[in-house]
Design a protein around this motif. Structure first.
Motif, PDB file in Angstrom:
ATOM      1  N   ALA A   1      -1.129  10.736   5.205  1.00  0.00           N
ATOM      2  CA  ALA A   1      -0.804  11.500   6.398  1.00  0.00           C
ATOM      3  C   ALA A   1      -1.803  10.722   7.567  1.00  0.00           C
ATOM      4  O   ALA A   1      -1.351  10.942   8.452  1.00  0.00           O
ATOM      5  CB  ALA A   1      -1.768  12.821   6.078  1.00  0.00           C
ATOM      6  N   MET A   2      -2.853  10.360   7.304  1.00  0.00           N
ATOM      7  CA  MET A   2      -3.563   9.535   8.332  1.00  0.00           C
ATOM      8  C   MET A   2      -2.537   8.508   8.888  1.00  0.00           C
ATOM      9  O   MET A   2      -2.608   8.028  10.077  1.00  0.00           O
ATOM     10  CB  MET A   2      -4.844   8.870   8.020  1.00  0.00           C
ATOM     11  N   ILE A   3      -1.926   7.508   8.145  1.00  0.00           N
ATOM     12  CA  ILE A   3      -0.849   6.519   8.632  1.00  0.00           C
ATOM     13  C   ILE A   3       0.291   7.134   9.173  1.00  0.00           C
ATOM     14  O   ILE A   3       0.333   6.468  10.499  1.00  0.00           O
ATOM     15  CB  ILE A   3      -0.182   5.997   7.192  1.00  0.00           C
ATOM     16  N   GLY A   4       0.632   8.554   8.546  1.00  0.00           N
ATOM     17  CA  GLY A   4       1.571   9.171   9.828  1.00  0.00           C
ATOM     18  C   GLY A   4       1.044   9.494  11.183  1.00  0.00           C
ATOM     19  O   GLY A   4       1.899   9.481  12.017  1.00  0.00           O
ATOM     20  N   MET A   5      -0.091   9.863  11.254  1.00  0.00           N
ATOM     21  CA  MET A   5      -0.614  10.334  12.492  1.00  0.00           C
ATOM     22  C   MET A   5      -1.092   9.223  13.385  1.00  0.00           C
ATOM     23  O   MET A   5      -1.107   9.235  14.542  1.00  0.00           O
ATOM     24  CB  MET A   5      -1.866  10.899  12.449  1.00  0.00           C
ATOM     25  N   GLY A   6      -1.152   7.833  12.862  1.00  0.00           N
ATOM     26  CA  GLY A   6      -1.339   6.876  13.759  1.00  0.00           C
ATOM     27  C   GLY A   6      -2.729   6.311  13.741  1.00  0.00           C
ATOM     28  O   GLY A   6      -3.705   7.284  13.553  1.00  0.00           O
TER      29      GLY A   6
END
Length: 290
Positions: free
Chosen positions: A239-244
């Motif tokens: 999820a953090m990767i997706g948020m940038g």
């Protein structure tokens, strides 16, 4: 709703398949609708597919190649396979394919055999993702890492996921993060360049995407030094990767500063992702950021 293997829209897909089968059997028995044309219709969604099916049924006397007609319509609207030159059909809706996503299109088709089917499927997914980036998610285009993960799925499943994010465009702020989670739930991406699904340590020194490595290293550090008793799980890292990287680092700093009160760092991070339109919508009951 839970994103996964065809579920929320399975009925719609079945209706499209049944309608195509009916037309092939009752109207175009000597020239049935091909699998490629069906895949294009699935990608376009039930409403548009049914309109086109009605159109070809009404023009059945003059349409000699219904599959070509459907593929042509899909290409014109940004759904069709970019590597296929639009067939020459009497009443084709046709259009010229241009495209950033699938390489050269409308050029020499070369020899196409069964060996090219995997590449053709990936090209269809890529073309659809590019269309969404150009037309729907202009401010937050779908990133390459998400497209690569989508290509690990079968074409109908990938197309369904892309259709879902188009329908939810108003509330999805980062389609890349949403897609990463959707692919995981659909059973794809056991191995990927972003390391999704293998835990924070998988990002450290693995030669993956730079941002993913940085986020993974930070998560691994927090697990080792702050949250050893309740480590950040791989879903939260995804999820953090997706948020940038910028937002991920802000949230990592936030949970570190609140370590004394945050008992479930994974839940905290996923709740933040869900709230901001990045995370899996089925994650409920997670600790909410304050």
């Amino acid at each position: 709703c839970r994103m996964g293997r065809p579920g929320p829209h399975a009925d719609e897909y079945e209706q499209v398949r049944r309608r195509a089968a009916w037309l092939s059997h009752n109207v175009f028995s000597d020239r049935p609708i091909s699998d490629d044309a069906l895949a294009a219709m699935l990608g376009m969604g039930r409403a548009r597919a049914m309109e086109l099916f009605k159109e070809i049924e009404e023009k059945s006397d003059s349409i000699r190649n219904p599959s070509g007609y459907l593929v042509n319509a899909a290409i014109r609207e940004g759904f069709g396979p970019p590597e296929e030159k639009p067939p020459a059909v009497g009443h084709a809706v046709g259009g010229k394919v241009g495209g950033k996503a699938g390489g050269k299109s409308g050029g020499k088709s070369g020899s196409k055999g069964k060996g090219s089917s995997v590449g053709a499927g990936a090209a269809k997914i890529r073309r659809r993702a590019q269309w969404l980036s150009d037309k729907v998610f202009v401010e937050a285009p779908i990133e390459e890492k998400a497209v690569g993960l989508l290509e690990t799925l079968d074409v109908p499943t990938a197309m369904e996921i892309l259709q879902i994010i188009e329908q939810k465009a108003a509330v999805i702020q980062n389609p890349t993060g949403y897609l990463i989670k959707a692919v995981r739930q659909a059973g794809g991406a056991a191995e990927s360049r972003s390391g999704v699904g293998r835990g924070p340590s998988a990002f450290v020194g693995s030669g993956n995407d730079w941002e993913a490595q940085k986020i993974g290293k930070r998560a691994a550090w927090l697990n080792a030094n702050v949250f050893a008793a309740s480590p950040i799980d791989d879903d939260a890292v995804a999820a953090m990767i997706g948020m940038g990287i910028a937002r991920a680092m802000e949230l990592f700093k936030e949970i570190e500063e609140k370590a004394g009160t945050v008992k479930n760092p994974s839940g905290y991070l996923k709740a933040a992702a869900v709230r901001e339109g990045f995370g899996p919508p089925d994650e409920v009951g997670a600790e909410r950021p304050r």
